[in-house]
Design a protein around this motif. Structure first.
Motif, PDB file in Angstrom:
ATOM      1  N   VAL A  58      59.578 -39.458 -87.768  1.00 59.55           N
ATOM      2  CA  VAL A  58      58.314 -39.270 -88.496  1.00 59.55           C
ATOM      3  C   VAL A  58      58.135 -40.353 -89.551  1.00 59.55           C
ATOM      4  O   VAL A  58      57.031 -40.882 -89.732  1.00 59.55           O
ATOM      5  N   HIS A  75      52.581 -41.629 -80.248  1.00 57.20           N
ATOM      6  CA  HIS A  75      53.202 -40.426 -79.688  1.00 57.20           C
ATOM      7  C   HIS A  75      54.513 -40.165 -80.416  1.00 57.20           C
ATOM      8  O   HIS A  75      55.323 -41.083 -80.577  1.00 57.20           O
ATOM      9  N   MET A  76      54.725 -38.919 -80.833  1.00 58.38           N
ATOM     10  CA  MET A  76      56.015 -38.522 -81.409  1.00 58.38           C
ATOM     11  C   MET A  76      56.897 -38.066 -80.252  1.00 58.38           C
ATOM     12  O   MET A  76      56.632 -37.024 -79.635  1.00 58.38           O
ATOM     13  N   LEU A  80      61.978 -33.249 -83.366  1.00 55.59           N
ATOM     14  CA  LEU A  80      61.122 -33.044 -84.543  1.00 55.59           C
ATOM     15  C   LEU A  80      61.610 -31.853 -85.361  1.00 55.59           C
ATOM     16  O   LEU A  80      61.742 -30.747 -84.846  1.00 55.59           O
ATOM     17  N   VAL A  85      56.652 -31.704 -89.679  1.00 54.46           N
ATOM     18  CA  VAL A  85      55.432 -31.570 -88.870  1.00 54.46           C
ATOM     19  C   VAL A  85      54.191 -31.902 -89.685  1.00 54.46           C
ATOM     20  O   VAL A  85      53.239 -32.515 -89.193  1.00 54.46           O
ATOM     21  N   LEU A  88      52.256 -35.228 -89.390  1.00 47.40           N
ATOM     22  CA  LEU A  88      51.807 -35.768 -88.102  1.00 47.40           C
ATOM     23  C   LEU A  88      50.332 -35.555 -87.753  1.00 47.40           C
ATOM     24  O   LEU A  88      49.740 -36.413 -87.102  1.00 47.40           O
ATOM     25  N   VAL A  92      49.321 -38.771 -85.016  1.00 47.78           N
ATOM     26  CA  VAL A  92      49.767 -38.885 -83.621  1.00 47.78           C
ATOM     27  C   VAL A  92      48.810 -38.137 -82.705  1.00 47.78           C
ATOM     28  O   VAL A  92      48.183 -37.155 -83.103  1.00 47.78           O
ATOM     29  N   ILE A  95      52.657 -34.725 -79.373  1.00 45.12           N
ATOM     30  CA  ILE A  95      54.062 -34.487 -79.703  1.00 45.12           C
ATOM     31  C   ILE A  95      54.765 -34.095 -78.406  1.00 45.12           C
ATOM     32  O   ILE A  95      54.374 -33.123 -77.755  1.00 45.12           O
ATOM     33  N   HIS A  96      55.797 -34.860 -78.034  1.00 46.49           N
ATOM     34  CA  HIS A  96      56.438 -34.679 -76.728  1.00 46.49           C
ATOM     35  C   HIS A  96      57.612 -33.709 -76.746  1.00 46.49           C
ATOM     36  O   HIS A  96      58.134 -33.389 -75.678  1.00 46.49           O
ATOM     37  N   SER A  97      58.090 -33.322 -77.921  1.00 45.73           N
ATOM     38  CA  SER A  97      59.430 -32.724 -77.992  1.00 45.73           C
ATOM     39  C   SER A  97      59.421 -31.302 -78.541  1.00 45.73           C
ATOM     40  O   SER A  97      60.256 -30.947 -79.359  1.00 45.73           O
ATOM     41  N   ILE A 107      53.542 -26.347 -85.923  1.00 51.95           N
ATOM     42  CA  ILE A 107      52.492 -27.261 -85.435  1.00 51.95           C
ATOM     43  C   ILE A 107      51.142 -26.544 -85.465  1.00 51.95           C
ATOM     44  O   ILE A 107      50.134 -27.109 -85.900  1.00 51.95           O
ATOM     45  N   VAL A 120      50.534 -31.100 -77.103  1.00 55.10           N
ATOM     46  CA  VAL A 120      51.995 -31.093 -77.103  1.00 55.10           C
ATOM     47  C   VAL A 120      52.538 -31.037 -75.680  1.00 55.10           C
ATOM     48  O   VAL A 120      51.853 -30.609 -74.756  1.00 55.10           O
TER      49      VAL A 120
END
Length: 233
Positions: A58, A75-76, A80, A85, A88, A92, A95-97, A107, A120
């Motif tokens: 971050v 893209h994150m 995380l 959070v 963000l 972004v 969020i991929h994770s 989130i 996400v």
């Protein structure tokens, strides 16, 4: 090789993998993973037309978006922590994770504060590696169904980090498995989801990932060269 030459080589390989799989090149988005890389490297990639960048931390996203004012898609992609959070939303686009209910709840809370819907991906640890985060393949469907109910979170699909290997072919089973989970979830028509995204494949195995249906590939070393962990600004 220069960043420009590396990008030309990556592009060639993406196109070849799409051709082998009978896919249109437009179905695959290249995420240039710029973690630990200086802004000067990112600018070189931007000059080659790259607009999608992935970061693991971050703080790096915050620093780099301060310096780079051009409209890019950040893209994150890294693990995380819940307490990060809040930084963000608005910075972004995805969020991929996401792999824990507490993280998804945070989130939801932060996205609601900004009156936006955060896209996400749910991270799945397909190879059951102890060193990796992520849901088990068995947990993933229920997790997606649960967080699909959050009004400010939109589940776009799944993400995995396959094992590091000298044999990309050995990761095919994990990419195929992730695609099958996504296809099964898609068939349920879960309200509140838009299941069109598979984030899988990195420098060592992105071609196999594309052959198995990846829509995002995350390439760092293949574009920017080896990382220097002492140099982050």
């Amino acid at each position: 090789m220069s960043i420009k030459q590396n990008l030309e080589e990556v592009e060639k390989r993406i196109q070849a993998a799409c051709d082998r799989a009978g896919r249109d090149r437009s179905e695959v988005t290249l995420i240039a993973v710029s973690k630990t890389k200086p802004v000067s490297d990112i600018r070189q990639a931007m000059e080659c037309g790259i607009t999608v960048f992935g970061e693991n931390k971050v703080q790096e996203i915050r620093d780099k978006t301060e310096e780079i004012k051009e409209p890019l898609n950040w893209h994150m992609i890294g693990h995380l922590q819940t307490n990060k959070v809040k930084y963000l939303p608005g910075k972004v686009c995805m969020i991929h994770s996401v792999d824990k209910l507490s993280l998804a709840e945070e989130i939801e809370k932060q996205a609601a504060k900004h009156d936006l819907v955060m896209d996400v991906l749910c991270e799945v640890n397909m190879a059951a590696e102890d060193s990796k985060f992520g849901l088990t393949p068995a947990e993933a469907p229920d997790f997606v169904r649960t967080i699909a109910k959050f009004p400010h979170v939109r589940v776009r699909g799944l993400m995995t980090i396959a094992p590091y290997t000298d044999d990309p072919e050995s990761n095919r089973q994990y990419f195929k498995g992730l695609r099958e989970i996504l296809e099964s979830l898609k068939s349920e028509n879960i309200e509140g989801t838009q299941l069109d995204t598979l984030s899988m494949g990195m420098t060592g195995d992105y071609e196999v990932a594309i052959e198995e249906g990846a829509t995002f590939v995350r390439v760092g070393t293949g574009i920017f060269g080896e990382r220097d962990y002492g140099q982050t600004k």
